[in-house]
Design an enzyme around this catalytic site. Structure first.
Site, mmCIF file in Angstrom:
data_model
loop_
_atom_site.group_PDB
_atom_site.id
_atom_site.type_symbol
_atom_site.label_atom_id
_atom_site.label_comp_id
_atom_site.label_asym_id
_atom_site.label_seq_id
_atom_site.Cartn_x
_atom_site.Cartn_y
_atom_site.Cartn_z
ATOM 1 N N ASP A 51 50.500 76.405 13.615
ATOM 2 C CA ASP A 51 49.543 76.220 12.605
ATOM 3 C C ASP A 51 50.026 77.223 11.389
ATOM 4 O O ASP A 51 50.724 78.062 11.737
ATOM 5 C CB ASP A 51 48.313 76.617 13.076
ATOM 6 C CG ASP A 51 47.139 76.270 12.129
ATOM 7 O OD1 ASP A 51 46.542 75.237 12.303
ATOM 8 O OD2 ASP A 51 46.992 77.054 11.117
ATOM 9 N N VAL A 78 41.286 68.493 16.501
ATOM 10 C CA VAL A 78 42.092 67.470 17.415
ATOM 11 C C VAL A 78 43.219 68.276 17.639
ATOM 12 O O VAL A 78 43.658 67.878 18.931
ATOM 13 C CB VAL A 78 42.325 66.440 16.123
ATOM 14 C CG1 VAL A 78 43.304 65.227 17.175
ATOM 15 C CG2 VAL A 78 41.128 65.685 15.886
ATOM 16 N N PHE A 84 25.154 54.772 20.588
ATOM 17 C CA PHE A 84 24.993 54.711 19.022
ATOM 18 C C PHE A 84 24.031 53.859 18.591
ATOM 19 O O PHE A 84 23.804 53.432 17.384
ATOM 20 C CB PHE A 84 26.136 54.179 18.261
ATOM 21 C CG PHE A 84 27.412 55.216 18.542
ATOM 22 C CD1 PHE A 84 27.485 56.316 17.804
ATOM 23 C CD2 PHE A 84 28.039 55.240 19.860
ATOM 24 C CE1 PHE A 84 28.570 57.418 17.673
ATOM 25 C CE2 PHE A 84 28.867 56.303 19.985
ATOM 26 C CZ PHE A 84 29.446 57.161 18.997
ATOM 27 N N CYS A 131 34.019 63.034 11.170
ATOM 28 C CA CYS A 131 34.801 61.733 11.293
ATOM 29 C C CYS A 131 34.238 60.564 10.527
ATOM 30 O O CYS A 131 34.473 60.150 9.387
ATOM 31 C CB CYS A 131 34.861 61.362 12.510
ATOM 32 S SG CYS A 131 36.060 62.143 13.542
ATOM 33 N N THR A 159 43.686 61.060 11.675
ATOM 34 C CA THR A 159 43.416 59.775 11.048
ATOM 35 C C THR A 159 43.866 59.555 9.950
ATOM 36 O O THR A 159 43.513 60.359 8.797
ATOM 37 C CB THR A 159 41.527 59.807 11.133
ATOM 38 O OG1 THR A 159 41.201 60.120 12.363
ATOM 39 C CG2 THR A 159 41.075 58.774 10.633
ATOM 40 N N GLU A 202 43.267 59.502 17.913
ATOM 41 C CA GLU A 202 42.309 60.273 18.713
ATOM 42 C C GLU A 202 40.954 59.389 18.651
ATOM 43 O O GLU A 202 40.443 59.103 17.675
ATOM 44 C CB GLU A 202 42.228 61.510 18.560
ATOM 45 C CG GLU A 202 41.765 62.208 17.016
ATOM 46 C CD GLU A 202 40.359 62.347 16.862
ATOM 47 O OE1 GLU A 202 39.619 62.146 17.883
ATOM 48 O OE2 GLU A 202 40.015 61.945 15.732
#
Length: 439
Positions: A30, A11, A256, A267, A122, A151
């Site tokens: 990072d 992400v 889907f 996810c 998330t 996102e």
């Protein structure tokens, strides 16, 4: 405008590169020095179509930089995004927020002035308020506005999803802090506003629930069509025609509704589980989400039994080609891929597995049994195999003719768990062919 993206994972890297493409100065931070050095050298740690070119172009132009030094990165930044991992917490299924909270506290210590802190990760409902509380505990003097900007990136199509999204969701606090965060984020997303992308401004809690609800609903569609596929097989119907028949209804939609061996990835598995746990904690059980999880878990295990049954009830000593290991095409992501359930079960039943995946084999090796043999290409994988199983719908598998497959294999059993081949053409080539939800 300058922003900081904390986290050089999927992400953070995609979002940072895309913001840089908008003309924003982006510093990606990072804690992994090896990852940062690789990015500085132009080596991308993940596979995502076009991402390497986007990173290279913007790094060369000086808009995209990589560092482990948060203090340096935050100089002059108007907003800091938290894009760190929120994996499933061991033991209870909740999202592990330790990385989010640790990053927020580091930002608080490094901040030199007013700041907008945005959760891109998330996170469960209530996380934004807790982030604000923790930041204030570290720096009571800091003028900080907390926002949520979830996102909605599909692996394999993430850059297109970012550049031309269905919507942008911005969750903000009440009062002056919220107004300041909304102004900064709307300025950041101005290129999307100019192409009339809907910008949905909500409260913090609403934005956090939107993300989980969206993923849970899409996962539910997958589990639903998979159960319908089982019904179609018993009734002699075609699930693909059923999916088309219902998907053309604008209230349902076509996406889907592709039957297969179950969903995986970074996810859906963890987010549906965390969403279900949140509902339980708040005393409002999400029964449909819980059922979605149960259907998906059982489906993956059932697929191995389907392979064994197609091979006459036993795979002991039989060579089986496995085409595709990643949870979907156009990614190297192995997280919760159906192959991680199916392949070990086949190996335990005595099968000799020859596997090929265009991008995922390096990540698959430490996750699958050591006995798995990795082929050089799809035809190498099926060479001499008594049966073949399609687990991921890579286009290069679609492009192999039934005749070529038959010419390479010693047997004629084909289990197409992604419905990529035409049943009539496969039967004409001599295959004992079975797919998902089709006669």
């Amino acid at each position: 405008m300058k922003i900081v993206m904390i986290g050089a994972g999927y992400v953070g890297l995609v979002s940072g590169a895309c913001f840089a493409e908008f003309g924003v100065d982006v510093a990606v931070v990072d804690t992994d020095p090896a990852k940062i050095e690789a990015l500085k050298a132009g080596r991308i740690p993940i596979y995502e179509p076009r991402l390497d070119h986007l990173v290279d172009d913007n790094a060369r132009e000086g808009r995209l930089t990589f560092t482990t030094d948060l203090d340096e990165a935050m100089q002059g930044a108007e907003a800091v995004f938290l894009a760190v991992g929120t994996p499933t917490r061991r033991g209870d299924g909740h999202a592990d927020l330790s990385y989010v909270f640790a990053a927020a506290e580091q930002v608080a210590r490094a901040a030199k002035g007013p700041l907008v802190l945005v959760t891109k990760s998330t996170v469960p409902v209530g996380t934004g308020r807790e982030v604000k509380r923790r930041v204030k505990a570290v720096r009571p003097d800091l003028d900080i506005a907390v926002a949520s900007n979830p996102e909605f990136l599909r692996e394999g199509a993430a850059i297109g999803d970012f550049m031309r999204p269905d919507r942008v969701v911005i969750g903000i606090e009440e009062g002056e802090a919220g107004a300041r965060a909304e102004a900064v984020l709307k300025r950041l997303y101005r290129p999307l506003y100019l192409i009339e992308t809907p910008i949905v401004a909500t409260g913090l809690e609403t934005a956090e629930i939107i993300k989980y609800a969206a993923n849970a609903f899409l996962a539910m569609k997958i589990s639903f069509i998979n159960e319908v596929a089982d019904l179609c097989e018993k009734a002699g119907a075609d699930v693909q025609q059923v999916a088309r028949g219902i998907g053309l209804d604008g209230r349902i939609g076509r996406k889907f509704l592709h039957a297969g061996p179950g969903y995986g990835g970074s996810c859906f598995p963890k987010d549906t589980l965390a969403f279900a746990r949140t509902g339980q904690d708040l005393g409002t059980p999400l029964r449909l989400v819980e059922a979605t999880i149960a259907v998906n878990d059982s489906r993956k295990l059932a697929m191995a039994d389907r392979v064994i049954a197609a091979c006459g009830g036993s795979v002991a000593g039989k060579t089986i080609a496995v085409l595709g290991l990643t949870f979907k095409p156009e990614t190297d992501d192995m997280r919760d891929a159906p192959s991680l359930e199916i392949v070990p079960k086949l190996v335990a039943a005595g099968a000799i597995i020859r596997a090929f995946d265009p991008q995922g084999m390096n990540f698959a090796r430490p996750l699958l049994p050591a006995a798995v043999h990795y082929a050089n290409n799809a035809l190498d994988a099926v060479a001499g195999a008594e049966a073949a199983v399609v687990l991921t719908e890579w286009n290069e598998f679609r492009n192999i003719s039934p005749e070529k497959l038959a010419g390479a294999m010693s047997g004629r059993v084909m289990l197409d768990l992604r419905n990529i081949y035409d049943p009539a053409a496969m039967r004409e080539a001599g295959f004992i062919y079975s797919s998902i939800g089709r006669p």
